[in-house]
Design a protein around this motif. Structure first.
Motif, PDB file in Angstrom:
ATOM      1  N   GLU A  50      -7.387  -2.147  11.294  1.00 32.22           N
ATOM      2  CA  GLU A  50      -6.021  -1.805  11.637  1.00 32.22           C
ATOM      3  C   GLU A  50      -5.437  -0.927  10.540  1.00 32.22           C
ATOM      4  OE1 GLU A  50      -3.787  -5.313  12.231  1.00 32.22           O
ATOM      5  OE2 GLU A  50      -5.005  -6.057  13.908  1.00 32.22           O
ATOM      6  N   PRO A  51      -4.587   0.032  10.918  1.00 31.79           N
ATOM      7  CA  PRO A  51      -3.997   0.907   9.890  1.00 31.79           C
ATOM      8  C   PRO A  51      -2.967   0.164   9.047  1.00 31.79           C
ATOM      9  CG  PRO A  51      -3.060   1.372  12.062  1.00 31.79           C
ATOM     10  CD  PRO A  51      -4.179   0.385  12.282  1.00 31.79           C
ATOM     11  N   GLY A  52      -2.727   0.667   7.874  1.00 33.41           N
ATOM     12  CA  GLY A  52      -1.699   0.116   7.006  1.00 33.41           C
ATOM     13  C   GLY A  52      -2.236  -0.885   6.004  1.00 33.41           C
ATOM     14  N   MET A  53      -1.336  -1.347   5.147  1.00 33.24           N
ATOM     15  CA  MET A  53      -1.689  -2.316   4.124  1.00 33.24           C
ATOM     16  C   MET A  53      -1.772  -3.713   4.728  1.00 33.24           C
ATOM     17  SD  MET A  53      -2.043  -0.709   1.262  1.00 33.24           S
ATOM     18  CE  MET A  53      -1.847  -2.017   0.055  1.00 33.24           C
TER      19      MET A  53
END
Length: 451
Positions: free
Chosen positions: A133-136
């Motif tokens: 999944e994208p992001g932190m």
């Protein structure tokens, strides 16, 4: 299930007539390949090979076809063409389980998949892949962003009255008792102000100094008479005879002892300078096995002409035909390719084919080859060296290579389409090392060694 004739890749089999050619033909048919050309390289013209339009060329290597391969080089170096090399002697005597294993790898290469398991195990359920999944990733603090704090503050205020007291801290009154008046900072300062203490009376002045009467002393009494208390003319920090010895002492300081003078005139250094080891004992080690010749060729083809590290190629060949491998790799790279020889010093920018019986050792001039096989990783300086584990590399070497990476070495492995046996390189990828096809590895290696 084998690929159909419509989906199977067209294959050209280049081998002299004999047992090796028969075994390779059987393996191609069993692997689902579609043979569009089967010919002796010595009798094949480049135009005929190009007209057959194969996508894959399987070559049975032996000394008798070396000149023919040079003649067909213009067609074999076509970018759209995949080359597979196999030792003719090894192919002729491969039987049983070893032959079936090689057929499975050949099928994976031709059909473009990574399944090399025996029949019956290819449909086993694999472990579910982790969905990226994208992001932190979420932080623990994010779960308390909207949490109310007033409740905790009120609870802390109630519990504060039950805390144990000591001699310095006085516990406040209970919550139901009236609280004392709280003074402001200005009020505290005003209450703490105290009148200044009275100034002590100044002491009376000292009486004026009375003049000292100096008695008259005759010349006969000079040596025995003491100087008067108020006469400072005869006081001295040095004896009179000290002035006579001062020049001699000064000359002694100016002239250094012979031993000290020799040290001052010599050339001293806190660190010994070893000009021969200025570049360090750094080198690049390519480790390969089954399917390795094509991978090594592609890596060497991607290295620049000004590559500044020695390159060692450790490729196990049955029969020890390393001289033939030197000729093949020399056609793929602008770098000089030679066969390692005991006592020979490693030269930056040269490629060395390393036989099984040759090792590497450190010397005052850098790295050189020795006549006894040894642990190559022990001789290399990790922070100036790199190791590439290509197709067919020995899995037993994964642990030492990862330990070498822990010391600062640059480590990568070959995976993806075109890798015959990615077992060792896949373990490197799982451990977090770089991984990719030979062209990617060559580009990354060139950037690393140029830094």
């Amino acid at each position: 299930m084998h690929a159909t004739d419509d989906t199977a890749k067209p294959v050209a089999l280049l081998a002299r007539a004999g047992a090796a050619r028969d075994r390779l033909r059987e393996a191609l048919v069993a692997a689902g390949g579609r043979i569009v050309l089967e010919e002796d390289p010595n009798q094949l013209e480049p135009s005929a090979l190009a007209a057959a339009a194969p996508q894959v060329v399987l070559v049975a290597l032996e000394p008798a076809v070396e000149d023919a391969l040079e003649r067909l080089e213009s067609v074999l170096e076509t970018p759209e063409l995949s080359l597979l090399f196999e030792e003719a002697e090894l192919a002729a005597r491969r039987e049983g389980w070893e032959a079936q294993r090689w057929i499975r790898h050949l099928a994976a290469k031709l059909q473009g998949h990574g399944n090399v398991l025996p029949p019956g195990l290819e449909h086993e359920e694999a472990e579910p892949a982790i969905a990226l999944e994208p992001g932190m990733p979420p932080r623990p603090a994010d779960g308390h962003v909207d949490a109310p704090l007033q409740f905790h503050l009120d609870e802390a205020q109630v519990q504060a009255y039950d805390l144990p007291a000591d001699e310095i801290y006085e516990a406040p009154a209970r919550a139901h008792a009236p609280r004392p008046e709280v003074l402001s900072f200005e009020e505290l300062i005003a209450g703490a102000a105290q009148p200044a203490p009275p100034v002590a009376a100044m002491p009376p002045p000292l009486p004026a100094e009375q003049p000292v009467t100096v008695p008259v002393v005759t010349e006969s009494e000079t040596e025995s008479a003491k100087a008067p208390l108020g006469d400072f003319s005869s006081w001295s920090l040095l004896e009179d005879d000290g002035y006579e010895t001062a020049p001699a002492a000064a000359s002694a300081v100016q002239e250094a002892p012979p031993a000290l003078a020799s040290l001052l005139n010599s050339e001293l250094s806190l660190v010994e300078i070893d000009e021969g080891s200025a570049e360090g004992n750094g080198a690049v080690l390519l480790i390969a096995g089954i399917g390795g010749p094509d991978a090594v060729r592609r890596v060497l083809a991607g290295l620049p002409e000004d590559f500044a590290r020695p390159v060692l190629v450790q490729l196990r060949l049955d029969g020890g035909r390393y001289a033939n491998l030197v000729k093949q790799m020399a056609r793929a790279t602008p770098l000089p390719v030679t066969l390692a020889d005991p006592g020979q010093n490693l030269v930056p920018g040269d490629v060395y084919i390393l036989p099984d019986v040759i090792g590497v050792e450190s010397s005052t001039e850098g790295l050189r080859f020795c006549a006894e096989a040894n642990d190559l990783l022990e001789a290399l300086q990790p922070d100036r060296s790199a190791v590439l584990m290509l197709s067919g590399a020995d899995v037993a070497l994964v642990a030492p290579v990862l330990e070498f990476a822990g010391k600062g070495g640059w480590v990568a492995g070959q995976i993806g389409e075109g890798c015959y046996d990615p077992a060792a390189a896949s373990q490197l990828a799982v451990a977090g090392m770089r991984a990719g096809d030979p062209e990617y590895l060559a580009a990354e290696l060139a950037v690393h060694c140029a830094a």
